[in-house]
Motif scaffolding. Structure first.
Motif, PDB file in Angstrom:
ATOM      1  N   TRP A  17       0.831  -1.209   0.000  1.00 15.69           N
ATOM      2  CA  TRP A  17       0.000   0.000   0.000  1.00 15.69           C
ATOM      3  C   TRP A  17       0.864   1.258   0.000  1.00 15.69           C
ATOM      4  CZ3 TRP A  17      -4.118   2.082  -1.501  1.00 15.69           C
ATOM      5  CH2 TRP A  17      -4.547   3.306  -0.992  1.00 15.69           C
ATOM      6  N   PHE A  20       2.558   1.749  -3.320  1.00 12.96           N
ATOM      7  CA  PHE A  20       1.597   2.242  -4.311  1.00 12.96           C
ATOM      8  C   PHE A  20       1.384   3.751  -4.142  1.00 12.96           C
ATOM      9  CE2 PHE A  20      -2.778   3.496  -5.206  1.00 12.96           C
ATOM     10  CZ  PHE A  20      -2.845   3.227  -6.567  1.00 12.96           C
ATOM     11  N   ILE A  21       1.201   4.201  -2.909  1.00 17.20           N
ATOM     12  CA  ILE A  21       0.980   5.624  -2.639  1.00 17.20           C
ATOM     13  C   ILE A  21       2.196   6.440  -3.081  1.00 17.20           C
ATOM     14  CG2 ILE A  21       0.698   7.351  -0.788  1.00 17.20           C
ATOM     15  CD1 ILE A  21      -1.860   5.798  -1.521  1.00 17.20           C
ATOM     16  N   ARG A  22       3.404   5.978  -2.766  1.00 13.04           N
ATOM     17  CA  ARG A  22       4.614   6.705  -3.170  1.00 13.04           C
ATOM     18  C   ARG A  22       4.729   6.782  -4.683  1.00 13.04           C
ATOM     19  NH1 ARG A  22       6.713   4.107   1.213  1.00 13.04           N
ATOM     20  NH2 ARG A  22       7.665   2.462  -0.020  1.00 13.04           N
ATOM     21  N   VAL A  23       4.468   5.685  -5.369  1.00 13.96           N
ATOM     22  CA  VAL A  23       4.533   5.691  -6.835  1.00 13.96           C
ATOM     23  C   VAL A  23       3.494   6.664  -7.399  1.00 13.96           C
ATOM     24  CG1 VAL A  23       4.040   4.307  -8.899  1.00 13.96           C
ATOM     25  CG2 VAL A  23       5.554   3.424  -7.128  1.00 13.96           C
ATOM     26  N   HIS A  24       2.292   6.612  -6.873  1.00 20.27           N
ATOM     27  CA  HIS A  24       1.233   7.508  -7.336  1.00 20.27           C
ATOM     28  C   HIS A  24       1.635   8.969  -7.143  1.00 20.27           C
ATOM     29  CE1 HIS A  24      -2.489   9.872  -6.885  1.00 20.27           C
ATOM     30  NE2 HIS A  24      -2.865   9.151  -7.919  1.00 20.27           N
ATOM     31  N   GLN A  25       2.157   9.310  -5.971  1.00 20.82           N
ATOM     32  CA  GLN A  25       2.553  10.685  -5.696  1.00 20.82           C
ATOM     33  C   GLN A  25       3.695  11.130  -6.600  1.00 20.82           C
ATOM     34  OE1 GLN A  25       3.277  10.231  -1.486  1.00 20.82           O
ATOM     35  NE2 GLN A  25       1.258  11.021  -0.945  1.00 20.82           N
ATOM     36  N   LEU A  27       4.568   9.847  -9.540  1.00 23.52           N
ATOM     37  CA  LEU A  27       4.092   9.904 -10.918  1.00 23.52           C
ATOM     38  C   LEU A  27       3.266  11.159 -11.157  1.00 23.52           C
ATOM     39  CD1 LEU A  27       3.798   8.653 -13.717  1.00 23.52           C
ATOM     40  CD2 LEU A  27       1.859   7.326 -12.828  1.00 23.52           C
ATOM     41  N   SER A  28       2.345  11.455 -10.255  1.00 19.27           N
ATOM     42  CA  SER A  28       1.523  12.658 -10.393  1.00 19.27           C
ATOM     43  C   SER A  28       2.390  13.904 -10.420  1.00 19.27           C
ATOM     44  CB  SER A  28       0.508  12.750  -9.250  1.00 19.27           C
ATOM     45  OG  SER A  28      -0.418  11.700  -9.334  1.00 19.27           O
ATOM     46  N   VAL A 128       4.740   5.188 -17.878  1.00 21.30           N
ATOM     47  CA  VAL A 128       3.821   4.152 -17.395  1.00 21.30           C
ATOM     48  C   VAL A 128       3.627   3.031 -18.412  1.00 21.30           C
ATOM     49  CG1 VAL A 128       1.496   3.667 -16.528  1.00 21.30           C
ATOM     50  CG2 VAL A 128       2.581   5.856 -15.998  1.00 21.30           C
ATOM     51  N   LEU A 140      -3.378  -3.444 -14.047  1.00 26.11           N
ATOM     52  CA  LEU A 140      -3.506  -2.045 -13.614  1.00 26.11           C
ATOM     53  C   LEU A 140      -4.849  -1.482 -14.030  1.00 26.11           C
ATOM     54  CD1 LEU A 140      -2.210   0.416 -12.258  1.00 26.11           C
ATOM     55  CD2 LEU A 140      -1.272   1.013 -14.497  1.00 26.11           C
TER      56      LEU A 140
END
Length: 141
Positions: A17, A20-25, A27-28, A128, A140
């Motif tokens: 989890w 995932f949050i770190r990758v999302h942040q 990437l954004s 991505v 994904l």
């Protein structure tokens, strides 16, 4: 919560989890920095412009646009005001409903999104899409 559902995440779940949050942040943030550097658009600008280009005639009722981008009306109102000042969008009264307002993509807004989109798509592909196998991409999705 049922007695069988654990309250906390297990170590592997927590690791996944948080990763995932770190990758999302990351990437954004990378996508927003890239948009700003190459098109002078914020992530919010781009999101609104994309939603309007997806709409017939480049226009949506304010409330429909808020739903499309999943924003609170106050946030959208402030963003639209900023974009109007830059000539990217306009507000139009709804002839059928005196209380209704349309947000309309201007020619300048269309020009900006048309110029920004190819580079943005290439960045998304590089960061991505191309990094994932077809199976990973399907998972994904």
């Amino acid at each position: 919560m049922s007695a069988q559902t654990p309250l906390w995440l297990g170590p592997a779940e927590q690791h996944t989890w948080r990763s995932f949050i770190r990758v999302h942040q990351k990437l954004s943030a990378a996508l927003v920095r890239d948009l700003q550097a190459h098109s002078k658009l914020s992530g919010a600008d781009f999101e609104i412009l994309v939603a309007l280009t997806d709409a017939p005639d480049g226009r949506q009722r304010f409330q429909e646009l808020a739903k499309a981008v999943d924003w609170e009306q106050s946030r959208l109102s402030h963003q639209i005001t900023r974009m109007i000042k830059r000539g990217l969008v306009a507000r139009e009264e709804c002839a059928e409903d005196g209380r209704g307002v349309f947000v309309v993509l201007t020619p300048a807004g269309r020009k900006v999104i048309t110029a920004a989109a190819p580079h943005h798509v290439a960045t998304v592909r590089r960061l991505v899409i191309d990094a994932l196998s077809p199976d990973e991409l399907a998972t994904l999705g």
